[in-house]
Motif scaffolding. Structure first.
Motif, PDB file in Angstrom:
ATOM      1  N   SER A 158      58.776  65.705  21.109  1.00  0.00           N
ATOM      2  CA  SER A 158      59.098  66.307  19.809  1.00  0.00           C
ATOM      3  C   SER A 158      58.252  65.701  18.703  1.00  0.00           C
ATOM      4  N   MET A 159      58.046  64.400  18.766  1.00  0.00           N
ATOM      5  CA  MET A 159      57.190  63.751  17.772  1.00  0.00           C
ATOM      6  C   MET A 159      55.751  64.246  17.869  1.00  0.00           C
ATOM      7  N   GLN A 160      55.295  64.474  19.095  1.00  0.00           N
ATOM      8  CA  GLN A 160      53.942  64.994  19.288  1.00  0.00           C
ATOM      9  C   GLN A 160      53.814  66.402  18.703  1.00  0.00           C
ATOM     10  N   ALA A 161      54.849  67.213  18.880  1.00  0.00           N
ATOM     11  CA  ALA A 161      54.829  68.567  18.323  1.00  0.00           C
ATOM     12  C   ALA A 161      54.734  68.526  16.801  1.00  0.00           C
ATOM     13  N   LEU A 162      55.482  67.624  16.174  1.00  0.00           N
ATOM     14  CA  LEU A 162      55.427  67.473  14.713  1.00  0.00           C
ATOM     15  C   LEU A 162      54.061  66.967  14.265  1.00  0.00           C
ATOM     16  N   ALA A 163      53.524  66.003  14.996  1.00  0.00           N
ATOM     17  CA  ALA A 163      52.209  65.447  14.648  1.00  0.00           C
ATOM     18  C   ALA A 163      51.115  66.500  14.797  1.00  0.00           C
ATOM     19  N   ASN A 164      51.231  67.348  15.805  1.00  0.00           N
ATOM     20  CA  ASN A 164      50.231  68.398  16.013  1.00  0.00           C
ATOM     21  C   ASN A 164      50.204  69.400  14.863  1.00  0.00           C
ATOM     22  N   LYS A 165      51.321  69.502  14.148  1.00  0.00           N
ATOM     23  CA  LYS A 165      51.400  70.379  12.975  1.00  0.00           C
ATOM     24  C   LYS A 165      51.098  69.613  11.686  1.00  0.00           C
ATOM     25  N   ASN A 166      50.692  68.334  11.841  1.00  0.00           N
ATOM     26  CA  ASN A 166      50.393  67.470  10.688  1.00  0.00           C
ATOM     27  C   ASN A 166      51.587  67.337   9.753  1.00  0.00           C
ATOM     28  N   LEU A 167      52.769  67.237  10.351  1.00  0.00           N
ATOM     29  CA  LEU A 167      54.000  67.120   9.574  1.00  0.00           C
ATOM     30  C   LEU A 167      54.437  65.663   9.483  1.00  0.00           C
ATOM     31  N   ASP A 168      54.631  65.210   8.269  1.00  0.00           N
ATOM     32  CA  ASP A 168      55.160  63.870   8.038  1.00  0.00           C
ATOM     33  C   ASP A 168      56.676  63.937   8.216  1.00  0.00           C
ATOM     34  N   PHE A 169      57.233  63.092   9.050  1.00  0.00           N
ATOM     35  CA  PHE A 169      58.650  63.205   9.367  1.00  0.00           C
ATOM     36  C   PHE A 169      59.308  61.836   9.464  1.00  0.00           C
ATOM     37  N   ASP A 170      60.613  61.842   9.304  1.00  0.00           N
ATOM     38  CA  ASP A 170      61.436  60.684   9.627  1.00  0.00           C
ATOM     39  C   ASP A 170      62.243  61.026  10.868  1.00  0.00           C
ATOM     40  N   TRP A 171      62.775  60.015  11.522  1.00  0.00           N
ATOM     41  CA  TRP A 171      63.565  60.278  12.719  1.00  0.00           C
ATOM     42  C   TRP A 171      64.680  59.248  12.837  1.00  0.00           C
ATOM     43  N   CYS A 172      65.692  59.590  13.594  1.00  0.00           N
ATOM     44  CA  CYS A 172      66.794  58.666  13.834  1.00  0.00           C
ATOM     45  C   CYS A 172      67.449  58.987  15.172  1.00  0.00           C
ATOM     46  N   VAL A 173      68.148  58.013  15.697  1.00  0.00           N
ATOM     47  CA  VAL A 173      68.891  58.167  16.947  1.00  0.00           C
ATOM     48  C   VAL A 173      70.347  58.465  16.619  1.00  0.00           C
ATOM     49  N   ASN A 174      70.887  59.519  17.235  1.00  0.00           N
ATOM     50  CA  ASN A 174      72.321  59.772  17.163  1.00  0.00           C
ATOM     51  C   ASN A 174      72.951  59.102  18.374  1.00  0.00           C
ATOM     52  N   LEU A 175      73.589  57.977  18.149  1.00  0.00           N
ATOM     53  CA  LEU A 175      74.118  57.150  19.237  1.00  0.00           C
ATOM     54  C   LEU A 175      75.487  57.679  19.666  1.00  0.00           C
ATOM     55  N   TYR A 176      75.466  58.620  20.620  1.00  0.00           N
ATOM     56  CA  TYR A 176      76.749  59.202  21.041  1.00  0.00           C
ATOM     57  C   TYR A 176      76.854  59.385  22.553  1.00  0.00           C
ATOM     58  N   GLU A 177      75.741  59.578  23.239  1.00  0.00           N
ATOM     59  CA  GLU A 177      75.765  59.687  24.697  1.00  0.00           C
ATOM     60  C   GLU A 177      75.137  58.431  25.293  1.00  0.00           C
ATOM     61  N   ASP A 178      75.740  57.933  26.377  1.00  0.00           N
ATOM     62  CA  ASP A 178      75.248  56.712  27.025  1.00  0.00           C
ATOM     63  C   ASP A 178      75.098  55.576  26.016  1.00  0.00           C
ATOM     64  N   LYS A 179      75.987  55.582  25.012  1.00  0.00           N
ATOM     65  CA  LYS A 179      75.809  54.598  23.940  1.00  0.00           C
ATOM     66  C   LYS A 179      76.007  53.164  24.414  1.00  0.00           C
ATOM     67  N   ASP A 180      76.779  52.983  25.481  1.00  0.00           N
ATOM     68  CA  ASP A 180      76.979  51.622  25.992  1.00  0.00           C
ATOM     69  C   ASP A 180      75.755  51.109  26.739  1.00  0.00           C
ATOM     70  N   SER A 181      74.980  52.040  27.324  1.00  0.00           N
ATOM     71  CA  SER A 181      73.796  51.629  28.096  1.00  0.00           C
ATOM     72  C   SER A 181      72.488  51.832  27.336  1.00  0.00           C
ATOM     73  N   PHE A 182      72.542  52.478  26.177  1.00  0.00           N
ATOM     74  CA  PHE A 182      71.330  52.785  25.413  1.00  0.00           C
ATOM     75  C   PHE A 182      70.484  51.546  25.149  1.00  0.00           C
ATOM     76  N   PHE A 183      71.126  50.459  24.783  1.00  0.00           N
ATOM     77  CA  PHE A 183      70.373  49.256  24.404  1.00  0.00           C
ATOM     78  C   PHE A 183      69.786  48.534  25.614  1.00  0.00           C
ATOM     79  N   ASP A 184      70.236  48.879  26.811  1.00  0.00           N
ATOM     80  CA  ASP A 184      69.639  48.330  28.032  1.00  0.00           C
ATOM     81  C   ASP A 184      68.577  49.258  28.611  1.00  0.00           C
ATOM     82  N   ILE A 185      68.811  50.571  28.522  1.00  0.00           N
ATOM     83  CA  ILE A 185      67.962  51.536  29.211  1.00  0.00           C
ATOM     84  C   ILE A 185      66.838  52.081  28.344  1.00  0.00           C
ATOM     85  N   THR A 186      67.104  52.295  27.070  1.00  0.00           N
ATOM     86  CA  THR A 186      66.128  52.963  26.197  1.00  0.00           C
ATOM     87  C   THR A 186      65.568  52.069  25.106  1.00  0.00           C
TER      88      THR A 186
END
Length: 214
Positions: A158-186
């Protein structure tokens, strides 16, 4: 201050509406008069679920939006739970009408949150995709990404798609799925790859500040 923010995500069901509602709460705390707009919503039986939630929350904080109906905030509503291009069937999605609606809503707020449908490459027309709405509405994009296993691939694409359009963007993580393992896995990769990782549930104030000051 940025006038329009386009809330998008890596796919459907990632939490765009939850993110918008969270940012509406932050606007209220900061004394910013916010507005909402969801140009298209599909999979509707009676009332647009997401659009109704957005309008009701917005009306709690912005008296000017109390004169609007859900039809004003969600101009196009389709029953088929599919991409707008498919869900609209033989109907036409008029971009000029959407711009007119956005202009009307924008007059009643300091910042207008425009929520997309699905992910960036969801088709609206044969040659128009949700990512194109960012330029059409002249908005600053916020990419909401999931916390589940597999999100690294989805996030980077998704970030690559935005960059290909020369779009300046912000991003954030919605911590709701696999939230207990997110900090170990991702998170270990994110920490090494990105200079900053903003998590919606704890960094909403910072996210809003970055959006409105850029």
């Amino acid at each position: 201050m940025i006038k329009r923010v386009f809330i998008t995500a890596t796919n459907t069901g990632i939490g765009k509406t939850f993110s918008t509602l969270t940012l509406l709460n932050e606007c209220e705390k900061a004394g910013i008069k916010a507005g909402v707009f969801k140009p298209i919503e599909t999979g509707i039986t009676d009332n647009p679920e997401d659009g109704t939630k957005l309008l009701k929350k917005c009306q709690e904080f912005n008296n000017c939006f109390r004169k609007f109906m859900v039809e004003d905030v969600v101009p196009y509503r389709f029953s088929l739970p599919a991409a707008p291009y498919v869900a609209k069937k033989d109907n036409k999605i008029d971009i000029d009408l959407l711009l007119e609606k956005a202009n009307i809503l924008e007059k009643e707020c300091d910042i207008l949150f425009i929520e997309g449908a699905g992910g960036l490459m969801v088709p609206v027309g044969k040659d128009i995709f949700m990512i194109d709405f960012i330029n059409i509405f002249e908005a600053k994009p916020l990419l909401v990404t999931p916390s589940r296993l597999g999100c690294i691939n989805d996030t980077l694409l998704s970030m690559q798609a935005l960059a290909n359009k020369n779009l300046d963007f912000d991003w954030c993580v919605n911590l709701y799925e696999d939230k207990d393992s997110f900090f170990d896995i991702t998170f270990p990769f994110y920490k090494d790859y990105f200079s900053e990782i903003l998590i919606l549930q704890k960094d909403a104030k910072k996210i809003l500040k970055r959006l409105i000051n850029e």
